[in-house]
Write a protein that holds these residues in place. Structure first.
Motif, PDB file in Angstrom:
ATOM      1  N   UNK A 235       0.835  -1.209   0.000  1.00  0.00           N
ATOM      2  CA  UNK A 235       0.000   0.000   0.000  1.00  0.00           C
ATOM      3  C   UNK A 235       0.868   1.258   0.000  1.00  0.00           C
ATOM      4  N   UNK A 236       1.968   1.226   0.740  1.00  0.00           N
ATOM      5  CA  UNK A 236       2.829   2.411   0.822  1.00  0.00           C
ATOM      6  C   UNK A 236       3.345   2.791  -0.559  1.00  0.00           C
ATOM      7  N   UNK A 241       3.042   6.231  -5.421  1.00  0.00           N
ATOM      8  CA  UNK A 241       2.851   6.434  -6.867  1.00  0.00           C
ATOM      9  C   UNK A 241       1.681   7.389  -7.130  1.00  0.00           C
ATOM     10  N   UNK A 242       0.592   7.229  -6.351  1.00  0.00           N
ATOM     11  CA  UNK A 242      -0.580   8.098  -6.566  1.00  0.00           C
ATOM     12  C   UNK A 242      -0.216   9.551  -6.269  1.00  0.00           C
ATOM     13  N   UNK A 243       0.659   9.710  -5.256  1.00  0.00           N
ATOM     14  CA  UNK A 243       1.039  11.068  -4.847  1.00  0.00           C
ATOM     15  C   UNK A 243       2.050  11.682  -5.815  1.00  0.00           C
ATOM     16  N   UNK A 244       3.103  10.934  -6.089  1.00  0.00           N
ATOM     17  CA  UNK A 244       4.232  11.544  -6.799  1.00  0.00           C
ATOM     18  C   UNK A 244       4.263  11.305  -8.306  1.00  0.00           C
ATOM     19  N   UNK A 245       3.665  10.171  -8.771  1.00  0.00           N
ATOM     20  CA  UNK A 245       3.700   9.918 -10.221  1.00  0.00           C
ATOM     21  C   UNK A 245       2.404  10.386 -10.870  1.00  0.00           C
ATOM     22  N   UNK A 249      -3.438  12.406  -5.607  1.00  0.00           N
ATOM     23  CA  UNK A 249      -3.728  12.708  -4.202  1.00  0.00           C
ATOM     24  C   UNK A 249      -2.633  13.617  -3.651  1.00  0.00           C
ATOM     25  N   UNK A 250      -3.021  14.383  -2.645  1.00  0.00           N
ATOM     26  CA  UNK A 250      -2.072  15.380  -2.138  1.00  0.00           C
ATOM     27  C   UNK A 250      -1.174  14.851  -1.051  1.00  0.00           C
TER      28      UNK A 250
END
Ligand code: AMP
Length: 250
Positions: A235-236, A241-245, A249-250
């Motif tokens: 999950x981490x 990936x969702x945050x930085x790539x 998400x913020x």
């Protein structure tokens, strides 16, 4: 009651559409063509109104090349009474189709004009609305239910987040949505009978309409192919990936 139904000949919905090498449009040679699916729903609705004794004549009209006669024959085999082909090899845009339909409506004086909500080739979703404006008739678009009253048509419309019901004074314009009905297949005897039904052929010039395209297509391109996915170990890593790539998400 007289009903006019507009039917368009389009690339069959099962065909995988290919863009031409020069990007000027989509490949149409040797491609299966059929009646626009929303127009089949329009024809079906008209035939049901006739079967229920609420209408006595159904006229189908198509604008396009000579081959559009096949589309008209299909509608005649489903139960329409006669056809009109406005024959032209010029590319027809929704405004031109609306102007032609207006002239046909003025000649035929229908009580209802039923169209599809959109043609699956150009996805314009404009013709019914423009026709209503040109004729200055009320419109019920995206119909999922049509009930005829005394000089009125009650149309249930599919809108974002629910249904809206409008009461229209006849004559009016209705455009069909997917849930209005399930169109029938024409039976063989009806296909044979349809061969004897009349199709009146005219040209845009006969109707005194200028159909020259007003919009120019600059280019047509295939959508970008899907990129392959990756498996994340935990999950981490997913959150990272969702945050930085993807930056979703913020
Ligand atoms: P559009 O505005 O192009 O998405 O088309 C909406 C509807 O207008 C279609 O579902 C047809 O009922 C009608 N229509 C559009 N083009 C034609 C055509 N060339 N001939 C007959 N009907 C048409």
């Amino acid at each position: 009651m007289k009903i006019l139904v507009a039917v368009k000949r389009v690339v069959d919905y099962n065909v995988k559409v290919r863009v031409k090498a020069d990007k000027t449009g989509v490949e149409l040679s040797n491609v299966k063509m059929s009646m626009n699916p929303f127009d089949e729903i329009a024809v079906e609705e008209a035939v049901r109104l006739k079967e229920a004794g609420k209408a006595n004549e159904i006229i189908v009209v198509s604008m396009g090349p000579t081959a559009a006669q096949e589309t008209i024959r299909t509608a005649l085999a489903m139960g329409a009474d006669r056809g009109i082909l406005v024959q032209t090899d010029t590319e027809l845009q929704p405004l031109a189709v609306s102007k032609l339909l207006k002239k046909v409506a003025e000649k035929e004086s229908p009580d209802l004009v039923i169209l599809g909500k959109q043609a699956i080739d150009d996805d314009s979703n404009q013709t019914g609305q423009m026709l209503a404006a040109l004729l200055n008739w009320p419109q019920g678009t995206f119909a999922s239910k049509v009930e005829l009253g005394n000089n009125t048509a009650k149309v249930t419309r599919e809108i974002d987040g629910g249904l809206e019901t409008v009461d229209l004074k006849i004559p009016c314009i209705i455009t069909t949505d997917l849930r209005l009905n399930e169109p029938r297949y024409a039976s063989l005897p009806n296909i044979m009978k349809a061969k004897k039904k009349a199709i009146d052929i005219m040209t845009p010039d006969d109707l005194d309409v200028d159909v020259m395209p007003r919009l120019t297509t600059l280019k047509v391109e295939e959508p970008e192919g899907r990129k392959g996915g990756v498996k994340v170990p935990d999950v981490a890593a997913l959150v990272d990936k969702l945050k930085n790539e993807a930056k979703v998400i913020g």
